[in-house]
Structures are given as structure tokens and as C-alpha cells.
Write a protein that holds these residues in place. Structure first.
Motif, PDB file in Angstrom:
ATOM      1  N   ALA A  32      11.162 -59.842  91.204  1.00  0.00           N
ATOM      2  CA  ALA A  32      11.543 -61.241  91.473  1.00  0.00           C
ATOM      3  C   ALA A  32      12.869 -61.327  92.631  1.00  0.00           C
ATOM      4  N   LEU A  42      19.390 -61.778  90.483  1.00  0.00           N
ATOM      5  CA  LEU A  42      18.071 -61.143  89.949  1.00  0.00           C
ATOM      6  C   LEU A  42      18.264 -59.625  90.208  1.00  0.00           C
ATOM      7  N   ASP A  83      18.661 -71.838  90.363  1.00  0.00           N
ATOM      8  CA  ASP A  83      17.207 -72.255  90.262  1.00  0.00           C
ATOM      9  C   ASP A  83      17.332 -73.820  90.259  1.00  0.00           C
ATOM     10  N   ARG A 122      16.149 -57.117  88.002  1.00  0.00           N
ATOM     11  CA  ARG A 122      14.705 -57.835  88.248  1.00  0.00           C
ATOM     12  C   ARG A 122      14.365 -57.608  89.567  1.00  0.00           C
ATOM     13  N   ALA A 167      11.107 -61.361  95.886  1.00  0.00           N
ATOM     14  CA  ALA A 167      10.399 -62.431  96.205  1.00  0.00           C
ATOM     15  C   ALA A 167      11.346 -63.368  97.006  1.00  0.00           C
TER      16      ALA A 167
END
Length: 296
Positions: free
Chosen positions: A113, A105, A85, A110, A116
Motif C-alpha cells: 500500500a 503505511l 486519508d 504495509r 502505491a
């Protein structure tokens, strides 16, 4: 089921190397060293080599992704995600980091996320093979198999055009998880054409062969893998299990000599195997009275 498939794929991909993408000559050696140490299971040495690369080039995104990979392989997914990140905050166009963000992720379960993240990759590079596979995996994790299929097909095309052995192997693992062993076999054989010494591809190919009922090919694949990496516990366990089933079948057919050879082969790979020892003692006692099988 689909979430578990995506999770398994993500965890396997956390060891895919990134040093080949590096442009700075000075850090290539420690980055490749880091990959070699990780392949041998020495994550501490892998981290030391990656840290050396980062010390030589503090701004290297490749070294930072490598450290994130090691964190992920060590089970520290939160730290891996934090590193990625931070890197992407500085370099939003770094697609290698973006893809790894997605795979981490996925490993953290997840998928929304992760999807995305992969969409961001594909917005910048619609033919990115790892982005296509990642996006498909995120969809599979959400039970959207139909939407994932065209993405997997595009990833296959990319793997072919780029001759990317690791992408072929990852696709093979995905098809195995989807219960499509024929598709998996094709991808894994392509992976092995490009990287015949890949133990991971040999392990997966053996699983595909076994699912297709091609036991002799599976045994050969796992034997080759152990020849390259004698310490590989996964391939050894698969080989021992397959040989044990083979020996039991031969016994059931009354083929005692070949069954004995199969049990001996089991002991060759697993000298402490209790089942093989018991069966061989039982056979010996049938010929030589007074030789009793071992106690349970």
C-alpha cells in the motif's frame, strides 16, 4: 531484514517537519512551534500548537499533516492514517500528504500500500525526492533491492539539487541500513554541511564513521550532538559504549594511564556506569591495597 529497514526509516521520518511548506503566513508560527516542541520530546505541546494553527486556518492541509505526524510519533498510526486519508479525499493532489500517507503505511508494515501511495506521488512529480526515497523503501521492504537502486540514485540527485538536508539524512540512514557506510557517510556529511546543528544527522554520522572504523570521528560527532542536546539519550548511550570499548582495548594493551582516562570519560557521561566504576576501583586497589572493587 529489508522490511525492518523500511520500518525503521519510516518511523524516523515521522518527525520530519512540514511547516516550511506552508503558504499561509498566519499559521507559520504555531506550525514551527509545533515542530520545536516535538523536537524537544513534548508531543502534548506540539499537538496544542498544531491545533492552534488548524483553528486559525481550518482548511490548512499543512496543519492536518502536522497533526498526523504527531499522532504517528505518539504511536497512533491508525489515527494518523485516517487524518491523511480524509485530507487526500478532499485534496488528491496534495503530495506532502500523499508522501506522509506512504510513510505511515510503511511504519504500519504495509509496503504494498505504501508503494502505491508513492507511485501516485511520482506520477504527478517524477523528481519528488521523498517520493523516490519512499518508493525505494517500499521495494526494499519487499526484498526488491535491484529495483530500489535507481530510485535511491535519483533521490540523491534531488537532494543535491534542492540542498535538502533532511532528505540527505534520510538517505544516509537508508544506506546505513543497507550496510553501505561509505555511501551513508557521504549523504550525512552533505546533510551536516546544510544543517550543522542537526542532532539526528550527527547521531547517524557517528554510526557511519564507526562502521568505517573511524572511531575518533564517531566520538566527535556524538560529543557535538550532546553539546547541542545534552538530554539526547541515544547519543549518550552510543558515546558511553564506544568509550567503554576504547578503555577496554587500552587496558588489554597495557596502557593503564590512558585506559583510566577513558574510564573517567565514561563516568563523565554516565556517572552510574558500573563497569567504569569497577575498573577504576580495580586499578586503585592494585596501587592501594585494601581498596576492593564493588560487589557485582
Amino acid at each position: 531484514m529489508r522490511r525492518a529497514l523500511a520500518l525503521c526509516l519510516a518511523l524516523a521520518l515521522l518527525a520530519v517537519p512540514c511547516a516550511a511548506h506552508a503558504q499561509t503566513r498566519d499559521i507559520l508560527v504555531p506550525l514551527f512551534d509545533s515542530q520545536e516542541w516535538q523536537a524537544r520530546g513534548d508531543l502534548e505541546a506540539a499537538r496544542k500548537a498544531a491545533s492552534e494553527a488548524l483553528a486559525q486556518d481550518p482548511g490548512s492541509g499543512f496543519a492536518q499533516v502536522r497533526l498526523a505526524q504527531i499522532d504517528a510519533a505518539s504511536g497512533n498510526l491508525a489515527q494518523a492514517l485516517q487524518t491523511l486519508d480524509a485530507l487526500l479525499a478532499r485534496e488528491p493532489g496534495n503530495l506532502l500528504a500523499r508522501n506522509w500517507q506512504g510513510f505511515v503505511l510503511l511504519a504500519m508494515e504495509r509496503p504494498l500500500a505504501a508503494g502505491a501511495a508513492f507511485r501516485e506521488t511520482l506520477a504527478k512529480d517524477p523528481a519528488n525526492g521523498w517520493g523516490l526515497l519512499g518508493r525505494a523503501s517500499a521495494l526494499l521492504a519487499q526484498g526488491q533491492d535491484r529495483e530500489a537502486q535507481p530510485l535511491l540514485a535519483k533521490a540523491q540527485e534531488t537532494a543535491l539539487s534542492l540542498e535538502d538536508s533532511q532528505l540527505h539524512a534520510a538517505l544516509g540512514q537508508t544506506f546505513l541500513g543497507l550496510g553501505l557506510p561509505a555511501n551513508a557517510r557521504m549523504e550525512l556529511e552533505l546533510a551536516l554541511e546544510l544543517s550543522p546543528r542537526s542532532v539526528t544527522s550527527l547521531e547517524l554520522a557517528g554510526k557511519a564513521y564507526m562502521a568505517l572504523g573511524q572511531e575518533h570521528l564517531a566520538l566527535n560527532a556524538w560529543r557535538q550532538a550532546l553539546g547541542l542536546d545534552p538530554a539526547n539519550a541515544a547519543c549518550r548511550a552510543l558515546l558511553v559504549q564506544a568509550l567503554g570499548r576504547q578503555a577496554a582495548r587500552l587496558e588489554a594493551r597495557g596502557n593503564a594511564p590512558e585506559a583510566r582516562q577513558a574510564w573517567l570519560a565514561v563516568l563523565g557521561y554516565d556517572p552510574a556506569n558500573a563497569q567504569a566504576r569497577d575498573r577504576l576501583r580495580a586499578k586503585a586497589s592494585a596501587v592501594l591495597p585494601g581498596v576492593a572493587p564493588s560487589a557485582p
